[in-house]
Write a protein that holds these residues in place. Structure first.
Motif, PDB file in Angstrom:
ATOM      1  N   LEU A  38       1.045  -1.267   0.728  1.00 49.74           N
ATOM      2  CA  LEU A  38      -0.521  -0.239  -0.560  1.00 49.74           C
ATOM      3  C   LEU A  38       1.252   1.407  -0.284  1.00 49.74           C
ATOM      4  O   LEU A  38      -0.106   2.215  -0.552  1.00 49.74           O
ATOM      5  CB  LEU A  38      -1.214  -0.353   1.419  1.00 49.74           C
ATOM      6  N   ARG A  39       1.852   1.213   0.284  1.00 55.48           N
ATOM      7  CA  ARG A  39       2.631   2.272   0.086  1.00 55.48           C
ATOM      8  C   ARG A  39       3.017   3.014  -0.705  1.00 55.48           C
ATOM      9  O   ARG A  39       3.857   2.543  -1.243  1.00 55.48           O
ATOM     10  CB  ARG A  39       4.382   1.596   1.425  1.00 55.48           C
ATOM     11  N   GLU A  40       2.753   4.114  -1.324  1.00 54.09           N
ATOM     12  CA  GLU A  40       2.957   4.821  -2.293  1.00 54.09           C
ATOM     13  C   GLU A  40       2.356   6.323  -2.144  1.00 54.09           C
ATOM     14  O   GLU A  40       2.081   6.419  -1.527  1.00 54.09           O
ATOM     15  CB  GLU A  40       2.047   4.585  -3.668  1.00 54.09           C
ATOM     16  N   GLY A  41       3.886   7.158  -2.467  1.00 55.00           N
ATOM     17  CA  GLY A  41       3.538   8.702  -1.948  1.00 55.00           C
ATOM     18  C   GLY A  41       3.446   8.773  -0.520  1.00 55.00           C
ATOM     19  O   GLY A  41       4.340   8.015   0.115  1.00 55.00           O
ATOM     20  N   ASP A  42       3.646  10.130  -0.361  1.00 54.55           N
ATOM     21  CA  ASP A  42       2.982  10.492   0.547  1.00 54.55           C
ATOM     22  C   ASP A  42       2.724  10.171   2.296  1.00 54.55           C
ATOM     23  O   ASP A  42       1.667   9.210   1.784  1.00 54.55           O
ATOM     24  CB  ASP A  42       3.268  12.126   1.214  1.00 54.55           C
ATOM     25  N   ASP A  43       2.497  10.700   2.992  1.00 49.52           N
ATOM     26  CA  ASP A  43       1.901   9.900   4.650  1.00 49.52           C
ATOM     27  C   ASP A  43       0.047   9.803   3.962  1.00 49.52           C
ATOM     28  O   ASP A  43      -0.145   8.940   5.018  1.00 49.52           O
ATOM     29  CB  ASP A  43       2.813  10.311   5.654  1.00 49.52           C
ATOM     30  N   VAL A  44       0.063  11.154   3.812  1.00 48.08           N
ATOM     31  CA  VAL A  44      -1.697  11.420   4.042  1.00 48.08           C
ATOM     32  C   VAL A  44      -2.623  10.238   2.575  1.00 48.08           C
ATOM     33  O   VAL A  44      -3.099   9.419   3.016  1.00 48.08           O
ATOM     34  CB  VAL A  44      -1.732  12.745   3.298  1.00 48.08           C
ATOM     35  N   ALA A  45      -1.428   9.568   1.904  1.00 52.80           N
ATOM     36  CA  ALA A  45      -1.651   8.576   0.550  1.00 52.80           C
ATOM     37  C   ALA A  45      -1.696   7.337   1.537  1.00 52.80           C
ATOM     38  O   ALA A  45      -2.870   6.605   0.879  1.00 52.80           O
ATOM     39  CB  ALA A  45      -0.537   8.804  -0.535  1.00 52.80           C
ATOM     40  N   TYR A  46      -0.495   7.344   2.254  1.00 47.99           N
ATOM     41  CA  TYR A  46      -0.796   5.979   2.422  1.00 47.99           C
ATOM     42  C   TYR A  46      -1.450   5.637   3.665  1.00 47.99           C
ATOM     43  O   TYR A  46      -2.522   5.092   3.866  1.00 47.99           O
ATOM     44  CB  TYR A  46       1.094   5.728   3.297  1.00 47.99           C
ATOM     45  N   ALA A  47      -1.952   7.078   4.593  1.00 42.19           N
ATOM     46  CA  ALA A  47      -3.115   6.535   5.643  1.00 42.19           C
ATOM     47  C   ALA A  47      -4.522   6.575   4.940  1.00 42.19           C
ATOM     48  O   ALA A  47      -4.569   5.576   5.229  1.00 42.19           O
ATOM     49  CB  ALA A  47      -2.776   7.821   6.718  1.00 42.19           C
ATOM     50  N   ARG A  48      -4.548   7.443   4.151  1.00 41.59           N
ATOM     51  CA  ARG A  48      -5.671   7.150   3.273  1.00 41.59           C
ATOM     52  C   ARG A  48      -5.768   5.315   2.326  1.00 41.59           C
ATOM     53  O   ARG A  48      -7.054   4.736   2.139  1.00 41.59           O
ATOM     54  CB  ARG A  48      -5.924   7.899   1.906  1.00 41.59           C
ATOM     55  N   ALA A  49      -4.779   5.211   1.505  1.00 42.24           N
ATOM     56  CA  ALA A  49      -4.680   3.195   1.369  1.00 42.24           C
ATOM     57  C   ALA A  49      -4.889   3.132   2.533  1.00 42.24           C
ATOM     58  O   ALA A  49      -5.622   1.642   2.181  1.00 42.24           O
ATOM     59  CB  ALA A  49      -3.190   3.286   0.495  1.00 42.24           C
ATOM     60  N   ALA A  50      -4.375   2.366   3.209  1.00 44.82           N
ATOM     61  CA  ALA A  50      -4.604   1.978   4.806  1.00 44.82           C
ATOM     62  C   ALA A  50      -5.927   2.094   4.705  1.00 44.82           C
ATOM     63  O   ALA A  50      -6.802   0.592   5.353  1.00 44.82           O
ATOM     64  CB  ALA A  50      -3.735   2.142   5.575  1.00 44.82           C
ATOM     65  N   PHE A  51      -6.145   2.848   4.999  1.00 47.86           N
ATOM     66  CA  PHE A  51      -7.516   3.275   5.698  1.00 47.86           C
ATOM     67  C   PHE A  51      -8.340   2.892   4.600  1.00 47.86           C
ATOM     68  O   PHE A  51      -9.822   1.583   5.280  1.00 47.86           O
ATOM     69  CB  PHE A  51      -8.133   4.476   5.529  1.00 47.86           C
ATOM     70  N   ASP A  56     -12.694  -1.275   3.432  1.00 50.32           N
ATOM     71  CA  ASP A  56     -13.535  -2.160   2.491  1.00 50.32           C
ATOM     72  C   ASP A  56     -13.504  -3.725   2.286  1.00 50.32           C
ATOM     73  O   ASP A  56     -14.115  -4.182   1.967  1.00 50.32           O
ATOM     74  CB  ASP A  56     -13.502  -1.842   1.518  1.00 50.32           C
ATOM     75  N   GLU A  57     -11.788  -3.799   2.231  1.00 54.61           N
ATOM     76  CA  GLU A  57     -11.141  -6.027   2.555  1.00 54.61           C
ATOM     77  C   GLU A  57     -11.562  -6.198   4.250  1.00 54.61           C
ATOM     78  O   GLU A  57     -11.908  -7.710   3.791  1.00 54.61           O
ATOM     79  CB  GLU A  57      -9.746  -5.775   1.623  1.00 54.61           C
ATOM     80  N   VAL A  58     -11.706  -5.142   5.049  1.00 55.86           N
ATOM     81  CA  VAL A  58     -12.098  -6.570   5.967  1.00 55.86           C
ATOM     82  C   VAL A  58     -13.246  -6.167   6.641  1.00 55.86           C
ATOM     83  O   VAL A  58     -13.584  -5.056   6.797  1.00 55.86           O
ATOM     84  CB  VAL A  58     -10.658  -6.085   7.324  1.00 55.86           C
ATOM     85  N   GLY A  59     -14.161  -7.100   6.203  1.00 59.19           N
ATOM     86  CA  GLY A  59     -15.446  -7.475   6.862  1.00 59.19           C
ATOM     87  C   GLY A  59     -15.894  -7.227   7.864  1.00 59.19           C
ATOM     88  O   GLY A  59     -15.297  -7.870   9.043  1.00 59.19           O
ATOM     89  N   HIS A  60     -17.262  -6.378   8.623  1.00 58.85           N
ATOM     90  CA  HIS A  60     -17.387  -6.170   9.926  1.00 58.85           C
ATOM     91  C   HIS A  60     -17.711  -7.570  10.065  1.00 58.85           C
ATOM     92  O   HIS A  60     -19.108  -7.892   9.869  1.00 58.85           O
ATOM     93  CB  HIS A  60     -18.214  -5.074  10.164  1.00 58.85           C
ATOM     94  N   HIS A 144     -15.550   7.895   5.175  1.00 57.94           N
ATOM     95  CA  HIS A 144     -14.267   8.598   4.266  1.00 57.94           C
ATOM     96  C   HIS A 144     -13.457   9.141   5.037  1.00 57.94           C
ATOM     97  O   HIS A 144     -13.292   9.334   6.189  1.00 57.94           O
ATOM     98  CB  HIS A 144     -14.722   9.436   3.324  1.00 57.94           C
ATOM     99  N   PHE A 145     -11.750   8.618   4.332  1.00 58.46           N
ATOM    100  CA  PHE A 145     -10.805   9.268   5.259  1.00 58.46           C
ATOM    101  C   PHE A 145     -10.312  10.788   5.074  1.00 58.46           C
ATOM    102  O   PHE A 145     -11.388  11.416   4.346  1.00 58.46           O
ATOM    103  CB  PHE A 145      -9.964   8.919   4.214  1.00 58.46           C
ATOM    104  N   SER A 146     -10.374  11.582   5.408  1.00 53.92           N
ATOM    105  CA  SER A 146      -9.152  12.667   5.664  1.00 53.92           C
ATOM    106  C   SER A 146      -8.578  13.275   6.747  1.00 53.92           C
ATOM    107  O   SER A 146      -8.326  12.431   7.684  1.00 53.92           O
ATOM    108  CB  SER A 146     -10.758  14.163   6.118  1.00 53.92           C
ATOM    109  N   ALA A 147      -7.258  14.101   5.950  1.00 56.29           N
ATOM    110  CA  ALA A 147      -6.207  14.835   6.889  1.00 56.29           C
ATOM    111  C   ALA A 147      -6.837  15.901   7.913  1.00 56.29           C
ATOM    112  O   ALA A 147      -6.169  15.705   8.065  1.00 56.29           O
ATOM    113  CB  ALA A 147      -5.276  14.538   5.467  1.00 56.29           C
ATOM    114  N   ASP A 148      -7.563  16.518   7.289  1.00 54.48           N
ATOM    115  CA  ASP A 148      -8.137  17.622   7.564  1.00 54.48           C
ATOM    116  C   ASP A 148      -9.474  17.440   9.011  1.00 54.48           C
ATOM    117  O   ASP A 148      -9.253  18.508  10.069  1.00 54.48           O
ATOM    118  CB  ASP A 148      -8.379  18.341   6.610  1.00 54.48           C
ATOM    119  N   GLU A 149      -9.890  16.317   9.326  1.00 56.77           N
ATOM    120  CA  GLU A 149     -11.045  16.302  10.732  1.00 56.77           C
ATOM    121  C   GLU A 149     -11.518  15.090  10.761  1.00 56.77           C
ATOM    122  O   GLU A 149     -10.969  14.089  10.013  1.00 56.77           O
ATOM    123  CB  GLU A 149     -12.317  16.965   9.600  1.00 56.77           C
TER     124      GLU A 149
END
Length: 199
Positions: A38-51, A56-60, A144-149
């Motif tokens: 998943l590690r591509e781009g900066d920390d924001v991009a990575y945190a979004r990809a991991a989120f 989406d891939e791990v079912g509740h 959804h992911f947010s780096a701001d809020e």
């Protein structure tokens, strides 16, 4: 949904939010391999990809009617199922594996006449701590992911006795870990009221 800004408290030193333990098994080969993929781009991009991966891939387990109870991050990623707490363990482990400080947060929410504790993640993204909820979307929940809020599935209602716990825990709260480690049937845990009701 966007949530009111909460003043966060921390129960550990900064480096502890990059550390591993039995549940947040950052150094496990599966955690490391998923993080590397998943590690591509900066920390924001990575945190979004991991989120998005954990959301989406791990079912509740309640959404997909999966009785398995997972608690260790690597098991969550391998079995692709878990309660909100377990999914939060997985997301925290992936963030730490990618060098992003992260910890665990909790809410106390009402369910009928009782309460249950809900688990989510706080991460230091772009020099700002934000709370994120990777529980997974379903009708009525669209997170959804947010780096701001803060972006949370639930906004507690204090008038109903609900609580937004302000502490960012470096490792899982003992009440949560005990519940996950001492039960083997996720659906029965909900049916019998065996989820933690408060911290």
């Amino acid at each position: 949904m966007s949530a009111p800004r909460l003043v966060l408290e921390f129960d550990a030193e900064p480096w502890d939010y990059l550390a591993a333990d039995e549940a947040i098994d950052v150094e496990h080969p599966l955690v490391q391999s998923v993080a590397a993929a998943l590690r591509e781009g900066d920390d924001v991009a990575y945190a979004r990809a991991a989120f998005e991966y954990v959301r989406d891939e791990v079912g509740h387990c309640m959404d997909v009617c999966d009785r398995r109870v997972t608690w260790r991050a690597s098991d969550v990623l391998e079995q692709k199922t878990g309660f909100c707490y377990a999914k939060s363990h997985a997301y925290t482990a992936l963030l730490r594996a990618g060098g992003v400080q992260a910890g665990l947060c909790y809410q106390r929410l009402r369910s009928g006449d009782g309460f249950f504790v809900h688990g989510l993640v706080a991460a230091l993204i772009d020099d700002r701590w934000v709370r994120l909820d990777p529980r997974g979307n379903k009708p009525g929940i669209d997170v959804h992911f947010s780096a701001d809020e803060d972006r949370l599935a639930y906004v507690p209602d204090p008038a109903a006795g609900e609580v937004d716990y302000p502490t960012v825990h470096a490792f899982p709260h003992p009440a949560v870990l005990e519940a996950l480690q001492t039960h083997t049937d996720a659906l029965a845990m909900v049916e019998k009221g065996q989820l933690p009701s408060a911290l």
